[in-house]
Design a protein around this motif. Structure first.
Motif, short mmCIF file in Angstrom:
data_model
loop_
_atom_site.label_atom_id
_atom_site.label_comp_id
_atom_site.label_asym_id
_atom_site.label_seq_id
_atom_site.Cartn_x
_atom_site.Cartn_y
_atom_site.Cartn_z
N LYS A 637 15.08 -17.87 -17.00
CA LYS A 637 14.98 -18.72 -15.82
C LYS A 637 16.34 -19.29 -15.48
N VAL A 638 16.57 -19.46 -14.19
CA VAL A 638 17.80 -20.06 -13.69
C VAL A 638 17.44 -21.23 -12.80
N GLU A 639 18.09 -22.34 -13.03
CA GLU A 639 17.88 -23.53 -12.20
C GLU A 639 19.01 -23.66 -11.20
N LEU A 640 18.65 -23.83 -9.94
CA LEU A 640 19.62 -23.99 -8.86
C LEU A 640 19.53 -25.41 -8.32
N HIS A 641 20.71 -25.96 -7.99
CA HIS A 641 20.75 -27.32 -7.44
C HIS A 641 21.85 -27.40 -6.41
N TRP A 642 21.63 -28.18 -5.36
CA TRP A 642 22.62 -28.32 -4.29
C TRP A 642 22.43 -29.68 -3.62
N VAL A 643 23.35 -30.03 -2.74
CA VAL A 643 23.33 -31.34 -2.07
C VAL A 643 23.51 -31.12 -0.57
N THR A 644 22.75 -31.86 0.22
CA THR A 644 22.86 -31.78 1.68
C THR A 644 24.18 -32.36 2.15
N GLU A 645 24.79 -31.71 3.12
CA GLU A 645 26.01 -32.21 3.74
C GLU A 645 25.65 -32.90 5.05
N ASN A 646 25.88 -34.20 5.14
CA ASN A 646 25.59 -34.93 6.37
C ASN A 646 26.66 -34.66 7.42
N ASP A 647 26.25 -34.66 8.66
CA ASP A 647 27.16 -34.43 9.78
C ASP A 647 27.47 -35.76 10.45
N SER A 648 28.69 -36.23 10.27
CA SER A 648 29.08 -37.53 10.83
C SER A 648 29.16 -37.49 12.36
N LEU A 649 29.22 -36.28 12.93
CA LEU A 649 29.34 -36.15 14.38
C LEU A 649 28.00 -35.99 15.08
N GLU A 650 26.92 -35.75 14.30
CA GLU A 650 25.64 -35.44 14.94
C GLU A 650 24.48 -35.97 14.11
N PRO A 651 23.88 -37.07 14.52
CA PRO A 651 22.83 -37.70 13.71
C PRO A 651 21.55 -36.88 13.58
N THR A 652 21.31 -35.93 14.50
CA THR A 652 20.08 -35.15 14.40
C THR A 652 20.19 -34.00 13.40
N ALA A 653 21.41 -33.72 12.91
CA ALA A 653 21.63 -32.52 12.09
C ALA A 653 21.29 -32.75 10.63
N MET A 654 20.11 -33.26 10.38
CA MET A 654 19.66 -33.52 9.02
C MET A 654 18.76 -32.39 8.54
N ALA A 655 18.89 -32.03 7.28
CA ALA A 655 18.09 -30.94 6.72
C ALA A 655 16.66 -31.41 6.45
N ASP A 656 15.68 -30.61 6.81
CA ASP A 656 14.28 -30.86 6.48
C ASP A 656 13.87 -30.11 5.22
N LYS A 657 14.38 -28.91 5.09
CA LYS A 657 14.08 -28.06 3.94
C LYS A 657 15.20 -27.03 3.82
N TYR A 658 15.02 -26.05 2.95
CA TYR A 658 16.10 -25.12 2.65
C TYR A 658 15.54 -23.71 2.52
N VAL A 659 16.44 -22.74 2.64
CA VAL A 659 16.07 -21.34 2.42
C VAL A 659 16.93 -20.80 1.29
N LEU A 660 16.27 -20.20 0.32
CA LEU A 660 16.95 -19.53 -0.79
C LEU A 660 16.94 -18.03 -0.55
N TYR A 661 18.14 -17.44 -0.49
CA TYR A 661 18.29 -16.00 -0.36
C TYR A 661 18.75 -15.43 -1.70
N THR A 662 18.18 -14.29 -2.07
CA THR A 662 18.45 -13.70 -3.38
C THR A 662 18.90 -12.25 -3.24
N ARG A 663 19.88 -11.91 -4.04
CA ARG A 663 20.36 -10.53 -4.14
C ARG A 663 20.32 -10.12 -5.61
N ILE A 664 19.90 -8.90 -5.88
CA ILE A 664 19.85 -8.40 -7.26
C ILE A 664 20.85 -7.27 -7.41
N ASP A 665 21.76 -7.43 -8.37
CA ASP A 665 22.84 -6.47 -8.61
C ASP A 665 23.62 -6.23 -7.31
N ASP A 666 23.85 -4.95 -6.95
CA ASP A 666 24.65 -4.68 -5.76
C ASP A 666 23.80 -4.43 -4.52
#
Length: 1022
Positions: A637-666
């Motif tokens: 198992k692999v645990e992934l963690h990240w942090v939302t980047e707030n946009d100081s120029l645009e108050p509506t640009a807040m994340a609601d959820k996220y998408v995880l994309y996965t690639r296996i080998d090449d």
């Protein structure tokens, strides 16, 4: 006598009174002119504002102020309109208090020039270019794991990036339409904003984006067609309840190596047609299976025929290295041309996993699906040109009202053999793509083949009108039935300043079309184009000033008659972002971060304009996530963690959820899955490398992706390595300015770092003298640059180096995980949990943008990282660090800090010798007491290329103290290129990036040696 004297006196008094009145009015006019001048120039430089007229109607108690054209070029808002009226009222004598006052420009009250978006009410419905929302847009990606409902969904945007490589019939040669200056040319330069940034942002917001130029930089092209005689690729049909049949009109066929004037490949072949069925078990299908010449990324374009009973939900499936992606295509529009679906990774050769499939599954009774050619990749230009045998017409200007010139500047002459450009199709102008894409020659060649320059700039606007023909926007005209919401022509301007000041951003729109009408064909006021232009220009200037250059210049809002803004029958902006000829502008303009900011500003401007025109609440897509980390959470198992980047120029640009994309080998990345929080756990198989990237999503769309992290649990692992990616730099090339004599870009010192790739670099600058004048485009003076790279895509920062390092780590028998530098700096990842750390620094170095108004970024070892590394080393850590500026960034900077130098020497056990240590790109492993490194020769990328970013300025580093040894040297001069240290901890450092070693085999051997050195018992002379 007395009576006569009284009459004369009365006349004199009347004349004097009249003159005094006139003088007083002139004085009022002068004061108003002064006041308007001050106000106008606080927004953009216009010079003096004159009054065309100043009228006082005492009978009706009205005062009308009409300002000159210059005043119309400023942006009007409720605040400055109030300021203007207040200023005028203060100037007027008290006896006019209560008079109705109007201030006009261009026969409009200034309050009427406030865009609807900035109004609090009193909207001008006459310029709301509303399009009834389509239930089914042109293309829908059915595999997206999220939905957009407050973005640009169901919107269609026409967009183009300035000029392109074209055939000059007067000179009988292919050439650029602009000059080669500051290492680019406008014909390519604007693509560096449009293709990697603006188009993906618009698509991530849900829009369908249409371009009149090739958008894929892949040089290979494969056409698969029912009429094809190419036996290596394959077209097949599989029939069930309904059968594919031959269509009863013309379709596509690629029967020629090149095409000349008027030849249309979409009329040379046939197409296939089939009735729809509503049962998947009874559906038929067509398959296009390409023979791919090289493994890589290819755009996929489909084509079909639009019929009266065409399906609006034709289901295409693209099978690629990342799986399969489904699209619904509305075949009621855009038939008989190339329709872009997306870009995908395919393996070399022909196989059943790489193909496009179309079915006849649809629930609408009586509908049909049509099938024609599918195109993979961008390819090379195939339109052949020659001087027209009937004569050549003069070049028109974009501002000319004529559509064609009748003047033959060169009379009928000898026959020339038609020649293709021999350039990639993405470099060519719109006129050539539109011919390849099946447009009528009345669209792409108004001159009837007598002038390619004029045809190119004119074709873009007429293409827009052909797109909208037959749609709700222009139902009575012939066309492709696409309801385009707006159009934008993305240009850069010419012009220079002598004092290194910014020329800045200009917005152009056209109120009167070619027929002098001030309304579009759907009856909406063409002042909608002014609204669009104002909103986008405002967003660009505000964002640039906030993020990069507080001094950025806002130029005017010009109502000028340019073809690209005059011809389209939809709201259109012609953007002149900056001057590609002005050094001060281009110090910002070549920076990828600047390009991202501008692209995002244009996207936000379009979104805000469309929200006001169509009365919907908008949300701006989020910024990319940050602080990304990947660690093992058990054996598989692999645990992934990240942090939302707030946009100081645009108050509506807040994340609601996220998408995880996965690639296996090449393989390729999959279609992604939704993650509802900022962490997740993924199951992994032993022996496979898993790569991950994250995007943030909200109701307005999807962000750009994070960097890519990788992990692998190796079988029978020898140990575990943390790959720490500290290479996040993006930058323009190094530059200098020596007072008023010399200036320019210094690629030999630092060529900068593109985002993913650079599609606008043409060659190094060779003319640095500021006083060298422009003569013509072949001798452009100051800034003149070579053109030896203008057909190449130059690799930049892929943000995918943990995978490349990880392949070598896996080959050595070790497991690995990876993380971003910020995840270490903010404590998400503890280096002390790992016995071995591989620190990637690439071309990381302290970098300023433009003229340095903002602090530098991308330091190799910020203080917090120095402290973390020092503690790690004190705990018996093993650190591998590679990069081309690992020592010079701290020891050769303009302001060297004593602590930085001591860190390099006392912790990393290095001594900085010199930068720019090698130009050959050759390194040799040399004899040393460190027995784990076998003698071998290495080559790293030292010239611009499409595979890897290149190193023009590697560091020479030497070992310090007992236990330190040189293990490799630059072949050309024997300067030390790599060192090890073995004492209380171990260091292995290289003055060039590990990932730039050209051979995968060499990378694996080198990594195996490094990890063997780390794994051996700690002996000072091992």
């Amino acid at each position: 006598m007395r009576q006569n004297f009284q009459k004369v006196l009365l006349i004199v008094l009347l004349i004097c009174g009249t003159n005094l009145t006139i003088f007083a009015q002139k004085n009022i006019e002068s004061q108003i002119s002064d006041s308007l001048t001050v106000i106008a120039n606080s927004y953009t430089w216009v010079g003096r504002v004159v009054l065309n007229s100043f009228a006082i109607n005492e009978k009706n108690h009205k005062i009308a102020v009409k300002a000159g054209d210059k005043f119309s070029t400023i942006p009007f808002r409720p605040e400055n309109v109030k300021r203007i009226y207040d200023a005028i009222e203060k100037i007027l004598p008290s006896k006019y208090k209560g008079f109705a006052l109007s201030c006009q420009v261009d026969n409009k009250n200034i309050e009427d020039l406030i865009p609807n978006f900035y109004r609090k009410g009193n909207y001008d419905v006459q310029r709301q270019f509303q399009i009834p929302p389509l239930s089914v847009p042109l293309v829908t990606n059915k595999s997206l794991p999220y939905q957009v409902n407050k973005g640009l969904q169901n919107r269609h945007i026409a967009l183009w990036q300035s000029h392109g490589w074209h055939y000059d019939q007067k000179l009988a040669r292919w050439e650029w339409q602009r000059a080669r200056v500051f290492q680019t040319v406008e014909d390519l330069y604007t693509q560096s904003y449009v293709l990697p940034f603006l188009v993906p942002m618009l698509e991530n917001a849900g829009a369908n984006v249409l371009l009149p130029r090739e958008r894929d930089t892949q040089l290979n092209e494969v056409i698969v067609d029912n009429d094809s005689k190419d036996r290596t690729s394959r077209y097949r049909e599989y029939n069930d309840r309904k059968s594919w049949k031959l269509g009863d009109s013309k379709g596509f066929a690629n029967l020629k190596k090149f095409y000349t004037q008027g030849e249309n490949p979409f009329t040379l072949g046939t197409y296939r047609v089939i009735p729809v069925v509503d049962d998947a078990d009874e559906s038929s299908r067509a398959e296009w299976m390409p023979n791919i010449p090289e493994t890589g990324r290819y755009a996929v374009y489909v084509s079909y025929k639009t019929l009266e009973n065409s399906s609006s939900k034709a289901l295409y499936t693209v099978y690629h290295k990342g799986g399969k992606t489904e699209f619904a295509v509305n075949q009621t529009m855009d038939g008989g041309t190339w329709l872009y679906l997306g870009q995908f990774y395919f393996d070399k050769g022909r196989n059943n996993q790489d193909k496009v499939v179309l079915t006849n599954l649809d629930s609408e009774d009586g509908k049909v699906v049509t099938a024609d050619a599918v195109k993979f990749g961008g390819g090379m230009g195939n339109i052949a040109r020659a001087p027209n045998v009937e004569g050549i017409t003069s070049d028109l200007k974009s501002s000319d009202s004529l559509e064609t010139s009748k003047d033959l500047i060169i009379p009928p002459g000898p026959f020339y053999e038609p020649e293709i450009s021999n350039y990639p199709r993405y470099t060519e102008g719109a006129r050539y793509w539109l011919q390849w894409a099946g447009m009528p020659d009345s669209i792409y060649s108004k001159s009837e083949g007598k002038n390619d320059y004029t045809d190119d700039f004119q074709s873009r606007g007429f293409w827009v009108n052909y797109l909208i023909g037959g749609s709700s926007v222009d139902p009575n005209k012939e066309g492709l039935h696409v309801p385009v919401d707006l159009a934008l022509a993305f240009h850069s301007d010419a012009g220079t300043t002598l004092n290194d000041s910014i020329i800045g951003t200009l917005g152009i729109f056209t109120i009167k079309n070619s027929e002098k009408n001030e309304v579009f064909r759907n009856g909406v006021s063409r002042y909608a184009s002014r609204d669009l232009t104002d909103i986008i220009q405002t967003q660009i200037v505000n964002d640039i000033r906030s993020v990069y250059a507080p001094e950025w210049t806002r130029r005017g809002l010009w109502n000028k008659s340019y073809s690209e803004s005059r011809v389209p029958e939809v709201p259109t902006m012609l953007l002149e972002l900056l001057s590609h000829q002005n050094f001060a502008d281009m110090r910002y303009g070549l920076d990828p971060g600047f390009q991202f900011t501008v692209g995002r500003a244009v996207y936000k401007g379009m979104l805000k304009y469309l929200s006001s025109a169509n009365k919907f609440d908008y949300v701006v897509q989020p910024l990319p996530v940050d602080q990304f980390s990947c660690r093992f959470a058990g054996n598989n198992k692999v645990e992934l963690h990240w942090v939302t980047e707030n946009d100081s120029l645009e108050p509506t640009a807040m994340a609601d959820k996220y998408v995880l994309y996965t690639r296996i080998d090449d393989g390729g990345f999959d279609n992604g899955i939704i993650i509802n929080s900022n962490s997740t756990t993924v199951n992994v198989q032993t022996g496979k490398i898993y790569s991950f990237k994250i995007t943030a999503v909200n109701k307005g769309g999807e962000s750009f992706p994070s960097e890519i992290l990788s992990a692998c649990r190796s079988q029978n692992q020898h140990g575990e390595v943390l790959v720490l990616n500290g290479f996040n730099r993006l930058s323009a090339p190094a530059s200098f300015a020596l007072d008023s004599t010399y200036a320019g870009f210094l690629n030999d010192e630092d060529a900068g770092v593109p985002y993913l790739s650079n599609i606008c670099f043409i060659g190094k600058q060779y003319e640095f003298k500021r006083n060298k004048p422009w003569v013509d485009d072949d001798a452009p003076g100051f800034g003149a640059s070579h053109g030896n790279y203008e057909t190449q895509v130059i690799a930049g920062n892929s943000f995918d180096y943990p995978y490349l390092h990880g392949k070598a780590i896996k080959a050595a028998g070790y497991s690995f995980v990876s993380c971003s530098e910020k995840s270490v700096l903010f404590g998400d990842v503890d280096l002390n949990q790992y016995k071995m750390v591989d620190l990637i620094l690439g071309k990381q170095k302290q970098t300023i943008v433009g003229n340095g108004q903002k602090a530098s970024k991308f330091k190799t070892f910020p203080l917090a990282l120095q402290q973390i590394i020092e503690k790690y080393c004190q705990n018996d850590g093993n650190l591998m660090v590679t990069g081309s500026f690992i020592a010079s960034d701290l020891c050769n900077a303009d302001n060297i800090k004593q602590g930085d130098r001591l860190f390099i020497e006392n912790v990393l056990k290095l001594k900085f010798r010199t930068s720019q240590a090698s130009v050959s790109g050759n390194v040799k492993i040399v004899s040393s007491p460190v027995k784990y490194f076998r003698k071998m020769n290495l080559n790293y990328f030292n010239q611009p290329n499409e595979i890897s970013y290149s190193i023009e300025s590697p560091d020479a580093i030497e070992p310090i103290g007992e236990g330190g040894y040189t293990i490799c040297r630059y072949s050309e001069n024997n300067l030390s290129a790599g060192v090890t240290y073995s004492g209380d901890y171990k260091i292995c450092a290289f003055g060039f990036p590990f990932e730039t070693i050209q051979s995968e085999k060499d990378r694996s051997k080198m990594m195996e040696s490094i990890l063997s050195f780390f794994s051996a018992s700690n002996e000072k002379n091992n």
